[in-house]
Scaffold this active site. Structure first.
Site, PDB file in Angstrom:
ATOM      1  N   TYR A 142      21.847  -6.477 -30.224  1.00  0.00           N
ATOM      2  CA  TYR A 142      23.013  -6.530 -31.113  1.00  0.00           C
ATOM      3  C   TYR A 142      23.508  -7.964 -31.306  1.00  0.00           C
ATOM      4  O   TYR A 142      24.151  -8.265 -32.303  1.00  0.00           O
ATOM      5  CB  TYR A 142      24.169  -5.699 -30.547  1.00  0.00           C
ATOM      6  CG  TYR A 142      24.138  -4.241 -30.954  1.00  0.00           C
ATOM      7  CD1 TYR A 142      23.035  -3.445 -30.676  1.00  0.00           C
ATOM      8  CD2 TYR A 142      25.237  -3.657 -31.586  1.00  0.00           C
ATOM      9  CE1 TYR A 142      23.026  -2.106 -31.023  1.00  0.00           C
ATOM     10  CE2 TYR A 142      25.233  -2.317 -31.940  1.00  0.00           C
ATOM     11  CZ  TYR A 142      24.125  -1.545 -31.658  1.00  0.00           C
ATOM     12  OH  TYR A 142      24.122  -0.219 -32.008  1.00  0.00           O
ATOM     13  N   ASP A 226      12.103   6.110 -24.002  1.00  0.00           N
ATOM     14  CA  ASP A 226      11.601   7.187 -24.874  1.00  0.00           C
ATOM     15  C   ASP A 226      11.479   8.487 -24.087  1.00  0.00           C
ATOM     16  O   ASP A 226      11.868   9.558 -24.557  1.00  0.00           O
ATOM     17  CB  ASP A 226      10.270   6.791 -25.538  1.00  0.00           C
ATOM     18  CG  ASP A 226       9.202   6.343 -24.543  1.00  0.00           C
ATOM     19  OD1 ASP A 226       9.542   6.034 -23.369  1.00  0.00           O
ATOM     20  OD2 ASP A 226       8.013   6.302 -24.925  1.00  0.00           O
ATOM     21  N   ASP A 250      23.012   3.032 -27.553  1.00  0.00           N
ATOM     22  CA  ASP A 250      23.545   3.537 -28.817  1.00  0.00           C
ATOM     23  C   ASP A 250      22.836   4.835 -29.185  1.00  0.00           C
ATOM     24  O   ASP A 250      23.465   5.839 -29.528  1.00  0.00           O
ATOM     25  CB  ASP A 250      23.339   2.471 -29.909  1.00  0.00           C
ATOM     26  CG  ASP A 250      23.872   2.916 -31.254  1.00  0.00           C
ATOM     27  OD1 ASP A 250      24.980   3.473 -31.297  1.00  0.00           O
ATOM     28  OD2 ASP A 250      23.164   2.730 -32.265  1.00  0.00           O
TER      29      ASP A 250
HETATM   30  C1  IPM Z   1      28.651   3.156 -31.731  1.00  0.00           C
HETATM   31  C2  IPM Z   1      28.444   2.868 -33.187  1.00  0.00           C
HETATM   32  C3  IPM Z   1      28.468   1.366 -33.409  1.00  0.00           C
HETATM   33  C4  IPM Z   1      27.280   0.782 -32.681  1.00  0.00           C
HETATM   34  C5  IPM Z   1      28.514   0.918 -34.884  1.00  0.00           C
HETATM   35  C6  IPM Z   1      29.637   1.551 -35.646  1.00  0.00           C
HETATM   36  C7  IPM Z   1      28.562  -0.584 -34.991  1.00  0.00           C
HETATM   37  O1  IPM Z   1      27.273   3.458 -33.650  1.00  0.00           O
HETATM   38  O2  IPM Z   1      29.673   2.733 -31.183  1.00  0.00           O
HETATM   39  O3  IPM Z   1      27.797   3.829 -31.151  1.00  0.00           O
HETATM   40  O4  IPM Z   1      26.156   0.711 -33.221  1.00  0.00           O
HETATM   41  O5  IPM Z   1      27.467   0.355 -31.549  1.00  0.00           O
HETATM   42 MG    MG Z   2      26.305   4.705 -32.204  1.00  0.00          MG
END
Ligand code: IPM
Ligand code: MG
Length: 369
Positions: A142, A226, A250
């Site tokens: 990220y 996975d 995520d």
């Molecule tokens: C989460 C969301 C966020 C992420 C987005 C909205 C940026 O999907 O909090 O899981 O990808 O972290």
């Molecule tokens: Mg998310």
């Protein structure tokens, strides 16, 4: 002593609707439990972009740094799809996470008994489920550099993101996972892709180091991510605490959330290092998104956001008993059949609205006194 402070950032889509119900709940704790908070409210995401041309102003960022906890609704929506990447609503959320250094994202997936029938999995697979995903939230792909889209000499383009983790980044989130495990089932499963990624090899080595040197009493296992996804839908009750990186976390947390029947039920806490007060830097938000398809129709389920406030009571304000009171009230209304639209099974039924759900939870809180 001054009341603890909470900054409310309702955001976009259903964010403001569900946050209105959280405000009712916060008010109830003030009136009935002598738990008073200094509330302030500000804009984030598309709402901030509309007002200020940025998804998070410096002033709002500074406020978030100074309060005891932030409560966030949701960000994003189709109106903002074509915006430049740098001002997309999600950038506001990511800036909060990064600058507050909220490295440990706690995403509990708990299946309420009353909802076990609503999961897309068989009831015995999910009934009684109670797992905690600890997602690293401030690093990995990220935020890693280099990143971007650029032109290649042959006329093609290339898109780059970098998966990058340091020793300390891995160790600190691992410690959070072990600490939580000690208060729960005493088991941690770490997920990465050490079979194909060097960052995964380092992840596994550092998790193992923390285990051997600091938490040998907790049971540790490792799994490729996975396989972890597959195991989560095969037999999720094998897990207690899962610790994983930002991107895998995520994905795996959406997967785990759906086990419980609806994304509308899942809260989260994002915690950083302790502030002067001893409280951790903290932001609380539902796992669900802004749900533009149902915005403004009174259909949204406020429970994930209300449970996020319960997590604030527990992790920021040391009120585990009051958090349990709120969680029990929610359990009670679900057992009595209260359902927002997302909680209706295939056989249908008549849903109650967002604010009616808030009201019945208040009634259940009254009955708990
Ligand atoms: C989460 C969301 C966020 C992420 C987005 C909205 C940026 O999907 O909090 O899981 O990808 O972290
Ligand atoms: Mg998310």
């Amino acid at each position: 002593m001054a009341n603890p402070s909470i900054l409310i950032l309702p955001g976009d889509g259903i964010g403001p609707e569900v946050m209105a119900e959280v405000r009712k709940i916060i008010g109830w704790f003030g009136e009935n439990r002598n738990l008073n908070f200094d509330l302030s409210e500000d804009l984030v995401g598309g709402a901030a972009y509309d007002a200020h041309g940025t998804p998070l102003t410096d002033a709002t960022m500074a406020k978030a740094q100074s309060v005891d906890a932030v409560l966030l609704g949701a960000v994003g929506g189709p109106a903002y799809d074509d915006l430049d990447f740098s001002v997309k609503p999600e950038r506001g959320l990511l800036r909060l996470r990064k600058e507050m250094d909220l490295f440990a994202n706690l995403r509990p997936a708990q299946c309420f008994d009353a909802l076990a029938d609503f999961s897309s999995l068989k009831k015995d697979v999910v009934a009684g489920l109670d797992i905690m995903i600890v997602r690293e939230l401030t690093s990995g792909s990220y935020f890693g550099e280099p990143r971007g889209i650029s032109d290649l000499p042959d006329g093609q383009r290339v898109g780059i993101n970098t998966q990058r983790y340091t020793t300390n980044e891995i160790r600190r989130v691992t410690r959070s996972a072990f600490e939580l495990a000690r208060k729960r089932g005493n088991k941690v499963c770490s997920m990465e892709k050490a079979n194909v990624m060097e960052s995964g090899i380092l992840w596994r080595e550092e998790v193992t180091w923390v285990h051997q040197n600091e938490y040998p009493d907790v049971e540790l296992s490792h799994m490729y991510a996975d396989n972890g996804a597959m195991q989560l839908v095969r037999w999720p009750k094998q897990f207690d605490v899962i610790v994983t990186d930002n991107l895998f976390g995520d994905i795996l947390s959406d997967c785990a959330a759906m086990l419980t029947g609806s994304l509308g039920m899942l809260p989260s806490a994002s915690l950083g290092v302790p502030m002067e007060s001893g409280r951790p830097k903290a932001m609380y938000e539902p796992v669900h998104g802004s749900a533009p398809d149902i915005t403004g129709q009174g259909k949204a389920n406020p429970i994930a956001c209300i449970l996020s406030f319960a997590m604030a009571l527990r992790y920021s304000f040391d009120k585990g008993g009051e958090a349990a009171r709120l969680e029990n009230a929610i359990e009670t209304v679900l057992a009595a059949g209260a359902r927002t639209a997302d909680l209706l099974g295939p056989e249908g039924g008549s849903p109650i609205s967002t604010s009616e759900m808030g009201d019945v939870i208040i009634n259940a809180l009254d009955a708990s006194l």
